[in-house]
Scaffold this motif. Structure first.
Motif, PDB file in Angstrom:
ATOM      1  N   VAL A 244      45.211 -29.406  43.633  1.00  0.00           N
ATOM      2  CA  VAL A 244      44.423 -30.475  44.235  1.00  0.00           C
ATOM      3  C   VAL A 244      44.068 -31.537  43.202  1.00  0.00           C
ATOM      4  CG1 VAL A 244      42.249 -31.022  45.377  1.00  0.00           C
ATOM      5  CG2 VAL A 244      43.479 -28.964  46.004  1.00  0.00           C
ATOM      6  N   ALA A 246      41.403 -33.796  42.548  1.00  0.00           N
ATOM      7  CA  ALA A 246      40.002 -34.059  42.876  1.00  0.00           C
ATOM      8  C   ALA A 246      39.158 -33.612  41.699  1.00  0.00           C
ATOM      9  CB  ALA A 246      39.597 -33.306  44.151  1.00  0.00           C
ATOM     10  N   ALA A 252      37.515 -27.923  46.885  1.00  0.00           N
ATOM     11  CA  ALA A 252      38.754 -28.546  47.367  1.00  0.00           C
ATOM     12  C   ALA A 252      39.861 -27.506  47.396  1.00  0.00           C
ATOM     13  CB  ALA A 252      39.148 -29.714  46.469  1.00  0.00           C
ATOM     14  N   TRP A 254      44.311 -26.972  48.556  1.00  0.00           N
ATOM     15  CA  TRP A 254      45.602 -27.576  48.871  1.00  0.00           C
ATOM     16  C   TRP A 254      46.122 -26.972  50.171  1.00  0.00           C
ATOM     17  CZ3 TRP A 254      48.595 -31.510  48.180  1.00  0.00           C
ATOM     18  CH2 TRP A 254      49.980 -31.432  48.381  1.00  0.00           C
ATOM     19  N   HIS A 308      46.293 -38.110  53.089  1.00  0.00           N
ATOM     20  CA  HIS A 308      46.155 -37.439  51.799  1.00  0.00           C
ATOM     21  C   HIS A 308      45.044 -36.386  51.773  1.00  0.00           C
ATOM     22  CE1 HIS A 308      48.455 -41.078  50.844  1.00  0.00           C
ATOM     23  NE2 HIS A 308      48.989 -40.343  49.891  1.00  0.00           N
ATOM     24  N   TYR A 309      43.881 -36.709  52.322  1.00  0.00           N
ATOM     25  CA  TYR A 309      42.726 -35.806  52.235  1.00  0.00           C
ATOM     26  C   TYR A 309      42.005 -35.726  53.581  1.00  0.00           C
ATOM     27  CZ  TYR A 309      43.109 -36.613  47.141  1.00  0.00           C
ATOM     28  OH  TYR A 309      43.544 -36.719  45.839  1.00  0.00           O
ATOM     29  N   GLN A 320      43.383 -31.295  50.545  1.00  0.00           N
ATOM     30  CA  GLN A 320      44.413 -32.293  50.238  1.00  0.00           C
ATOM     31  C   GLN A 320      45.726 -31.844  50.854  1.00  0.00           C
ATOM     32  OE1 GLN A 320      45.075 -33.254  46.086  1.00  0.00           O
ATOM     33  NE2 GLN A 320      46.546 -34.847  46.577  1.00  0.00           N
ATOM     34  N   THR A 324      49.033 -37.766  45.822  1.00  0.00           N
ATOM     35  CA  THR A 324      48.752 -39.205  45.758  1.00  0.00           C
ATOM     36  C   THR A 324      49.988 -40.009  45.391  1.00  0.00           C
ATOM     37  OG1 THR A 324      47.978 -38.971  43.464  1.00  0.00           O
ATOM     38  CG2 THR A 324      46.319 -38.899  45.221  1.00  0.00           C
ATOM     39  N   VAL A 343      41.971 -41.222  53.315  1.00  0.00           N
ATOM     40  CA  VAL A 343      40.937 -40.177  53.254  1.00  0.00           C
ATOM     41  C   VAL A 343      40.285 -40.057  54.627  1.00  0.00           C
ATOM     42  CG1 VAL A 343      38.854 -39.372  52.094  1.00  0.00           C
ATOM     43  CG2 VAL A 343      40.528 -40.750  50.826  1.00  0.00           C
TER      44      VAL A 343
END
Length: 639
Positions: A244, A246, A252, A254, A308-309, A320, A324, A343
């Motif tokens: 991830v 972040a 968070a 994945w 993406h998130y 996520q 990115t 997001v």
């Protein structure tokens, strides 16, 4: 201090004082500390033997002590204590409501057909209103709608969690485990993040006026050292971060979106090599229009679309899905998709729900991290709502989505990112930044629950424009949304005569308490009295048509000229939008951008091509949405 040094200092201050809320200068407190809401917290704390600082701080991290007119949050939580009741809140949605856009927005490909998600089943652990009713003998309805009963219910639930941990203590430090459980998190990392933010608020203190005029204060207790080892007693699984992208302190994980071939093509995003192949210049803020679980199911479907998130409302947990460096299909405009990160926040813009403090804080930390990593300025020219993304061509304007909606608190969000919506300007400059008092600004929108019905009045970032300087004047027309010249409406999804906090506009005229700005080729008026300003003077540049030109075209994407495309790639047509920028009008200039088109119509990413042209564009604040004009068509200068 120069602006760049000041910006970094503000970011550091925000990161180090996350528990503090500072009253905006010039906006005096309307209530008195020790009033009804404060007394309700004190009484509930005493009744259920919960340390008052713990009760206040937990409520702050859920709702900032707001009542929100008894309506649910995006995570189905009610009242200052965010007691959850999934039975009473729709769990489906249409991702996204009242919009027919193709999320990919690439006219070189067949438009995607977007299906609606299924409603998610209620999770017993997130039905805290039932537990509160059992513990307090109050009815679920009163726990949802009566703030005093809601606070009692929250205190009772916290005390119940503390008893289950078999801890008998009045020391706030001994309540870490109960606070972590109150988060509703399903893993230890998310629970710890919530609890750490609560105890950070206890340490730093907070004070504010709630949305219903109640002054509440939590005095700082910097000596409280929470017993973080209590987290092990909750038996929660550890969070799975994987790869991830972040901040490490955030919860968070994945959950990848599948990039795979399917019948008739492939899904559900595109591989790329950003920022090496293309700069990432924007971050787009969305809401899901469905529950978190439903959104997670959708993004794992190769026939759907990917962003993406995704952020969970209850505790701010992040998932996520797309790296990115790769391009998501999320904004309905392929130029923006290719240059942005999407997001999504669990939420329902059309239903008039509110966003939790937990999700605001997590999102602010994530977006600040991404902005720092990719060199993206923290302003409304670069941090866009989905509702600020322009249609690509005239026929797509009406179907563009409008989330996260007028109830997203942009001013609070930017404060949390360390980039408050302030201005160096101390007097009229010819430009304004929209910045109403969120709690006091309550436009009378309709259509939150059903077409034409009045929405519950609540705080909003949106300011409505009128065709003349009076409250009963018609709204402005928008030919993209209302062909034929009819005026815009107060429907919650209609952005045709609406501006939002943080956006900058050029002033056309001032008459007493009314200010006129240039908006979609016309003049729009908003009430802006000195006693309750809806805007403040701003600094920046404007664009005007070059001398001798009566009008110039405005575009929804910044694509290259036809000669820039290599053999085998069909040039994308430069189609202007319905509007023109006329001589004598001024619009605030955002970034100057290169003309680019990311040709990515095949599954084999090695064949993808970034087409770069000689044409350069200026992003402008043209209406509620951004737009692009060719740099060669305009003059850049001071207002």
């Amino acid at each position: 201090m120069n602006p760049f040094t000041r910006r970094n200092a503000l970011r550091a201050l925000a990161a180090g004082t996350a528990g503090l809320t500072v009253t905006t200068p010039g906006r005096a407190l309307a209530g008195t500390a020790g009033g009804a809401r404060q007394r309700a917290f004190a009484a509930a704390a005493e009744e259920f033997a919960v340390p008052e600082p713990v009760l206040l701080a937990v409520s702050y991290l859920k709702s900032r002590w707001d009542y929100n007119a008894g309506t649910p949050s995006t995570g189905a939580g009610f009242g200052p204590m965010h007691l959850t009741d999934l039975r009473t809140v729709a769990g489906g949605g249409s991702h996204h409501d009242k919009g027919a856009e193709d999320p990919r927005g690439d006219t070189a490909r067949t438009p995607l057909t977007v299906r609606a998600p299924e409603a998610a089943a209620a999770v017993p652990s997130l039905q805290t209103v039932d537990l509160a009713a059992e513990l307090t003998h109050a009815t679920p309805e009163s726990l949802r709608t009566d703030p005093v009963q809601n606070i009692r219910g929250g205190a009772a639930v916290l005390a119940h969690y503390q008893r289950e941990l078999r801890i008998d203590s009045s020391d706030p430090a001994d309540w870490y485990g109960a606070v972590a459980r109150y988060s509703g998190a399903s893993d230890s990392t998310a629970a710890a993040f919530f609890a750490d933010e609560v105890f950070g608020t206890i340490s730093g203190g907070a004070s504010r006026i709630t949305d219903d005029g109640q002054a509440v204060r939590l005095d700082a207790r910097p000596g409280v050292q929470p017993r973080r080892t209590q987290l092990r007693s909750l038996d929660l699984p550890a969070g799975q971060r994987g790869g991830v992208e972040a901040p490490t302190e955030l919860s968070a994980e994945w959950i990848p979106a599948p990039y795979q071939e399917i019948e008739g093509g492939y899904g559900n995003h595109d591989k790329a090599e950003r920022p090496r192949g293309q700069r990432i210049t924007h971050i787009v803020i969305h809401d899901t229009e469905c529950t978190y679980d439903a959104a997670i199911g959708l993004v794992q479907d190769p026939t759907y679309l990917a962003w993406h998130y995704t952020l969970r409302s209850t505790d701010g947990h992040i998932a996520q899905h797309v790296l990115t460096k790769d391009v998501g299909w999320h904004a309905g405009n392929w130029y923006v998709n290719a240059k942005s990160i999407g997001v999504e926040h669990e939420g329902f813009a059309a239903q008039g729900t509110w966003y939790t403090e937990a999700v605001y804080r997590t999102s602010a930390k994530l977006v600040r991290y991404l902005a720092d990593r990719f060199g993206i300025p923290l302003d409304r020219d670069h941090i866009l709502g989905h509702d600020n993304v322009p249609g690509t061509t005239p026929d797509t304007v009406a179907g563009m989505h409008w989330d996260p909606g007028p109830y997203w608190d942009w001013a609070h969000y930017f404060e949390l990112m360390g980039a408050p919506l302030k201005s160096w300007a101390t007097r009229a400059t010819g430009l304004v930044t929209i910045n109403p008092d969120f709690a006091a600004n309550r436009p009378a929108f309709t259509g939150c629950e059903s077409a034409g019905t009045a929405c519950t009045l609540r705080g909003s970032s949106a300011v409505v424009l009128r065709s003349e300087p009076r409250v009963d004047a018609p709204l402005l027309p928008d030919p993209g949304l209302h062909p034929g010249g009819s005026p815009s409406t107060m429907d919650i999804s209609d952005v045709g005569s609406r501006v939002s906090a943080g956006q900058r506009y050029a002033v056309a005229e001032v008459r007493g308490d009314w200010t006129a700005i240039w908006f979609l080729g016309q003049v729009g008026w908003f009430h802006n009295p000195a006693s309750a300003p809806a805007a403040q003077p701003a600094l920046g540049q404007v664009v005007t048509p070059k001398p001798g030109v009566t009008s110039i075209p405005v575009y929804g994407r910044a694509y290259p000229e036809a000669g820039a495309y290599p053999e085998g790639i069909t040039p994308q047509e430069l189609v202007p939008l319905q509007h023109s920028l006329l001589a004598g009008q001024k619009y605030v200039a955002g970034p100057t951008l290169p003309s680019e088109y990311y040709w990515a119509t095949t599954f084999d990413a090695s064949k993808h091509v970034v087409v770069r042209g000689e044409t350069r564009y200026v992003q402008i604040q043209f209406g509620h949405r951004a737009a692009f004009v060719k740099l060669d068509d305009v003059v850049l200068g001071l207002p």
